[in-house]
Design a protein around this motif. Structure first.
Motif, PDB file in Angstrom:
ATOM      1  N   VAL A  68       0.826  -1.219   0.000  1.00 47.43           N
ATOM      2  CA  VAL A  68       0.000   0.000   0.000  1.00 47.43           C
ATOM      3  C   VAL A  68       0.859   1.267   0.000  1.00 47.43           C
ATOM      4  CG1 VAL A  68      -2.121  -0.930   0.992  1.00 47.43           C
ATOM      5  CG2 VAL A  68      -0.318  -0.114   2.504  1.00 47.43           C
ATOM      6  N   ALA A  69       2.105   1.143   0.449  1.00 52.81           N
ATOM      7  CA  ALA A  69       2.974   2.325   0.453  1.00 52.81           C
ATOM      8  C   ALA A  69       3.221   2.831  -0.970  1.00 52.81           C
ATOM      9  CB  ALA A  69       4.294   1.992   1.135  1.00 52.81           C
ATOM     10  N   TYR A 105      -6.958   4.872   0.467  1.00 52.07           N
ATOM     11  CA  TYR A 105      -5.723   4.844   1.250  1.00 52.07           C
ATOM     12  C   TYR A 105      -5.050   6.218   1.251  1.00 52.07           C
ATOM     13  CZ  TYR A 105      -0.982   3.889   2.716  1.00 52.07           C
ATOM     14  OH  TYR A 105       0.216   3.935   3.366  1.00 52.07           O
ATOM     15  N   CYS A 106      -4.874   6.778   0.049  1.00 48.93           N
ATOM     16  CA  CYS A 106      -4.105   8.033  -0.052  1.00 48.93           C
ATOM     17  C   CYS A 106      -4.822   9.187   0.640  1.00 48.93           C
ATOM     18  CB  CYS A 106      -3.845   8.382  -1.516  1.00 48.93           C
ATOM     19  SG  CYS A 106      -2.758   7.200  -2.319  1.00 48.93           S
ATOM     20  N   PHE A 121     -14.520  -6.451  -4.206  1.00 54.25           N
ATOM     21  CA  PHE A 121     -13.193  -6.385  -3.608  1.00 54.25           C
ATOM     22  C   PHE A 121     -13.229  -6.637  -2.106  1.00 54.25           C
ATOM     23  CE2 PHE A 121      -9.512  -4.306  -1.768  1.00 54.25           C
ATOM     24  CZ  PHE A 121      -8.516  -4.956  -2.472  1.00 54.25           C
ATOM     25  N   VAL A 122     -12.479  -7.635  -1.660  1.00 55.93           N
ATOM     26  CA  VAL A 122     -12.372  -7.933  -0.234  1.00 55.93           C
ATOM     27  C   VAL A 122     -10.993  -7.488   0.228  1.00 55.93           C
ATOM     28  CG1 VAL A 122     -12.547  -9.747   1.517  1.00 55.93           C
ATOM     29  CG2 VAL A 122     -13.752 -10.005  -0.655  1.00 55.93           C
ATOM     30  N   PRO A 123     -10.907  -6.433   1.036  1.00 60.16           N
ATOM     31  CA  PRO A 123      -9.576  -5.966   1.434  1.00 60.16           C
ATOM     32  C   PRO A 123      -8.935  -6.900   2.451  1.00 60.16           C
ATOM     33  CG  PRO A 123     -11.253  -4.652   2.519  1.00 60.16           C
ATOM     34  CD  PRO A 123     -11.976  -5.634   1.650  1.00 60.16           C
ATOM     35  N   LEU A 130      -7.340   0.653   7.013  1.00 57.76           N
ATOM     36  CA  LEU A 130      -7.721   0.683   5.595  1.00 57.76           C
ATOM     37  C   LEU A 130      -8.814  -0.353   5.317  1.00 57.76           C
ATOM     38  CD1 LEU A 130      -7.153   1.738   2.685  1.00 57.76           C
ATOM     39  CD2 LEU A 130      -5.455  -0.059   2.479  1.00 57.76           C
ATOM     40  N   ASN A 131      -8.650  -1.556   5.867  1.00 58.36           N
ATOM     41  CA  ASN A 131      -9.658  -2.608   5.673  1.00 58.36           C
ATOM     42  C   ASN A 131     -11.034  -2.161   6.148  1.00 58.36           C
ATOM     43  OD1 ASN A 131      -7.808  -4.357   4.600  1.00 58.36           O
ATOM     44  ND2 ASN A 131      -7.388  -5.397   6.531  1.00 58.36           N
ATOM     45  N   GLU A 132     -11.042  -1.483   7.298  1.00 58.46           N
ATOM     46  CA  GLU A 132     -12.312  -1.040   7.882  1.00 58.46           C
ATOM     47  C   GLU A 132     -13.048  -0.030   7.020  1.00 58.46           C
ATOM     48  OE1 GLU A 132     -12.000   0.628  11.837  1.00 58.46           O
ATOM     49  OE2 GLU A 132     -11.202  -1.317  12.478  1.00 58.46           O
TER      50      GLU A 132
END
Ligand SMILES: [Zn+2]
Length: 302
Positions: A68-69, A105-106, A121-123, A130-132
């Motif tokens: 994710v970075a 995310y960003c 999409f399942v994170p 981020l998942n939440e």
């Protein structure tokens, strides 16, 4: 597979424009039909929801290997987000069809209140925060309150949606008056489509279910209480898409037997230069007359 009438007006006077386009794996043949009433083209039959979930599973697997970075917002997405002048305090943002969640995310990293929603999409990132923020469901199952969001975004999303009418109604319900809606979608009525015909990347079975014209979209959105505020061009992306489509076209027709997945590798320097120059001139001409290959539009909720 589900045969149906137009997803907007439900009329079923089907005019087949491109029968039997193959998907990338050449497993199924798809038909695009045109509705003259709405000025849109759509896939008929639509794939079943279960097939779509299986199909999009590949992106979930791909995303798991991604750091994710490395996520970033650039190109026209950055220009539009800058234009919106988001407020960390007062804006509530929703990214509809957020996919891997780059924008979620960003923007959340930068302190903005943003949620993402995507039924396919399942994170599974290490980042619990981020998942939440990413909801794996259809928007009509999410139960967002009325007039809740001040900014709703659909980056390359609308063309994937099997019930666009219900989606737009729901987006209208949850967007606050004065709030903005960003839509980025391939534009069906462009020179690129005329040139490439069924090779036009706006068609992309089984993912792209509906091909919109900018004008049809403006009308549909107006009926849901949104007025067009600004249109953005994205010549760099449009040019990149055209170049790749041309490489694939010449690979199939002229260089038969060439198998390189990255089609440009089958061309020498001079051929690449010619394709590049042609794409540049073509896309700039499109932009001059306002026929962008991708419609990037900002609407305001009345
Ligand atoms: Zn229609």
């Amino acid at each position: 597979m589900k045969y149906s009438g137009c997803p907007f007006c439900a009329k079923s006077n089907l005019k087949y424009i491109y029968p039997e386009i193959s998907d990338p794996e050449n497993v199924y043949a798809f038909n695009y039909v045109y509705c003259s009433n709405c000025d849109i083209a759509y896939l008929n039959p639509f794939p079943e929801e279960s097939d779509l979930i299986a199909h999009y599973g590949r992106y979930v697997e791909e995303a798991e290997t991604q750091d994710v970075a490395e996520f970033k917002i650039d190109g026209v997405r950055k220009r539009i987000i800058d234009y919106l002048r988001l407020s960390e305090k007062s804006d509530r943002i929703l990214d509809i069809g957020c996919g891997k969640g780059e924008t979620v995310y960003c923007l959340s990293r930068d302190g903005y209140a943003i949620d993402g929603i995507d039924p396919y999409f399942v994170p599974r990132y290490d980042n619990a925060g981020l998942n939440e923020r990413i909801h794996t469901k259809r928007i009509d199952e999410a139960g967002f309150p009325d007039n809740h969001f001040t900014v709703a975004m659909m980056w390359s999303t609308l063309e994937h949606m099997s019930d666009p009418m219900a989606l737009l109604r729901e987006v209208s319900r949850i967007t606050a008056p004065g709030g903005r809606l960003v839509i980025s979608v391939p534009n069906f009525r462009t020179f690129q489509h005329r040139l490439l015909k069924k090779q036009w990347p706006g068609f992309g079975p089984p993912e792209h279910l509906v091909a919109y014209t900018s004008r049809a979209l403006e009308k549909l959105l107006f009926e849901q209480g949104f007025k067009l505020e600004k249109r953005f061009s994205d010549p760099i992306y449009d040019q990149w898409m055209l170049k790749n489509s041309l490489y694939r076209y010449f690979q199939e027709t002229v260089k038969k037997g060439a198998k390189n997945k990255q089609a440009s590798k089958d061309f020498n320097k001079i051929e690449r230069l010619l394709v590049g120059l042609f794409s540049f001139a073509f896309v700039r001409t499109e932009a001059l007359v306002g026929r962008y290959s991708t419609s990037n539009m900002v609407f305001v909720k009345l």
